[in-house]
Design a protein around this motif. Sequence first.
Motif, PDB file in Angstrom:
ATOM      1  N   ASP A 295       0.708  -1.315   0.039  1.00 21.25           N
ATOM      2  CA  ASP A 295       0.051   0.019   0.056  1.00 21.25           C
ATOM      3  C   ASP A 295       0.856   1.296  -0.088  1.00 21.25           C
ATOM      4  O   ASP A 295       0.342   2.331   0.279  1.00 21.25           O
ATOM      5  CB  ASP A 295      -0.864   0.041   1.286  1.00 21.25           C
TER       6      ASP A 295
ATOM      7  N   ALA B  88       1.201   6.957   1.017  1.00 19.25           N
ATOM      8  CA  ALA B  88       0.346   5.714   0.945  1.00 19.25           C
ATOM      9  C   ALA B  88      -0.383   5.891  -0.151  1.00 19.25           C
ATOM     10  O   ALA B  88      -1.100   6.843  -0.425  1.00 19.25           O
ATOM     11  CB  ALA B  88      -0.581   5.493   2.486  1.00 19.25           C
TER      12      ALA B  88
ATOM     13  N   SER C 215      -6.930   4.101  -2.507  1.00 19.10           N
ATOM     14  CA  SER C 215      -7.560   3.483  -3.465  1.00 19.10           C
ATOM     15  C   SER C 215      -9.043   3.737  -3.223  1.00 19.10           C
ATOM     16  O   SER C 215      -9.848   3.053  -4.080  1.00 19.10           O
ATOM     17  CB  SER C 215      -7.125   2.061  -3.418  1.00 19.10           C
TER      18      SER C 215
END
Length: 269
Positions: free
Chosen positions: A61, A76, A79
């Motif tokens: 991630d 990070a 999504s």
Amino acid sequence: MAALISYPVKGCAGIATSGSTLTQAGLEHDRAFMVVDLDGTYRTQRRHPRLALAQPRVDGDLMTLSAPGTDPLTVAVNSTGARRPVDLFGAPYLGIDQGDAAAEWFSDLLGSPSRLVRVPPEHDRVTDGATVGTSGYADSCPVHLISTASLDLLDERLAEDGSAPLPMNRFRPNIVISGWDDPHTEDLARTISIGEAALGYAKLAIRCAVTTVDQETGLRAGPQPLRTLARYRRADAGIAFGTKFAVVRPGRLSVGDKVVVEAWGAAEI
């Protein structure tokens, strides 16, 4: 198979790997991210050759961005965030913005205000060609394939024109195949099995000015290879080198896998 290369961020440096999962949209993470301007319009090396200097790497991630002369940045991967409209070759899609830190990093690298976006999970793009498929933010089809024999012939022709040989990264392929004796054998392959996966021929790869960008310096390096390719690789749609494929069976690929051509066809050039 001689090499596997994924390009997590469209237009940026590729990541060579010894093995990868081939999804319906191409190699894992391939062109899943894209740099856009503040209006959401895509950026590529055609207008921003310094994109070649950016070396993105996705690990779970997290994405790490690095480039010569810059401090690396790890962010990070988002999504699930809000979608924003993006434009890719005039077609409307959506992207998930990856935050201000990534935007600032690319803005500094390119000297122009930029944002980094990711394809959302519901991204549903249909690619064209003899075998239809899907892809993230790639120019078109999900897999770009070139043989080393084709580059060897080009380097011979370049030498005849008084030019230096060029590395394969000028053409930014996903799959490099060695062991074919005849140049441009990839033009004839219609169905290919590699490892657990299978590919279906879509179309020739039509080349643009990105091939004139030195991928190590991020600078335009003159008319080659387009000038030489124009002498012997003209197709109806333009100058062709390499081929585009759709994924007909996802699966695991590894460098060294045997390449089996299951169906052949006539060359389009």
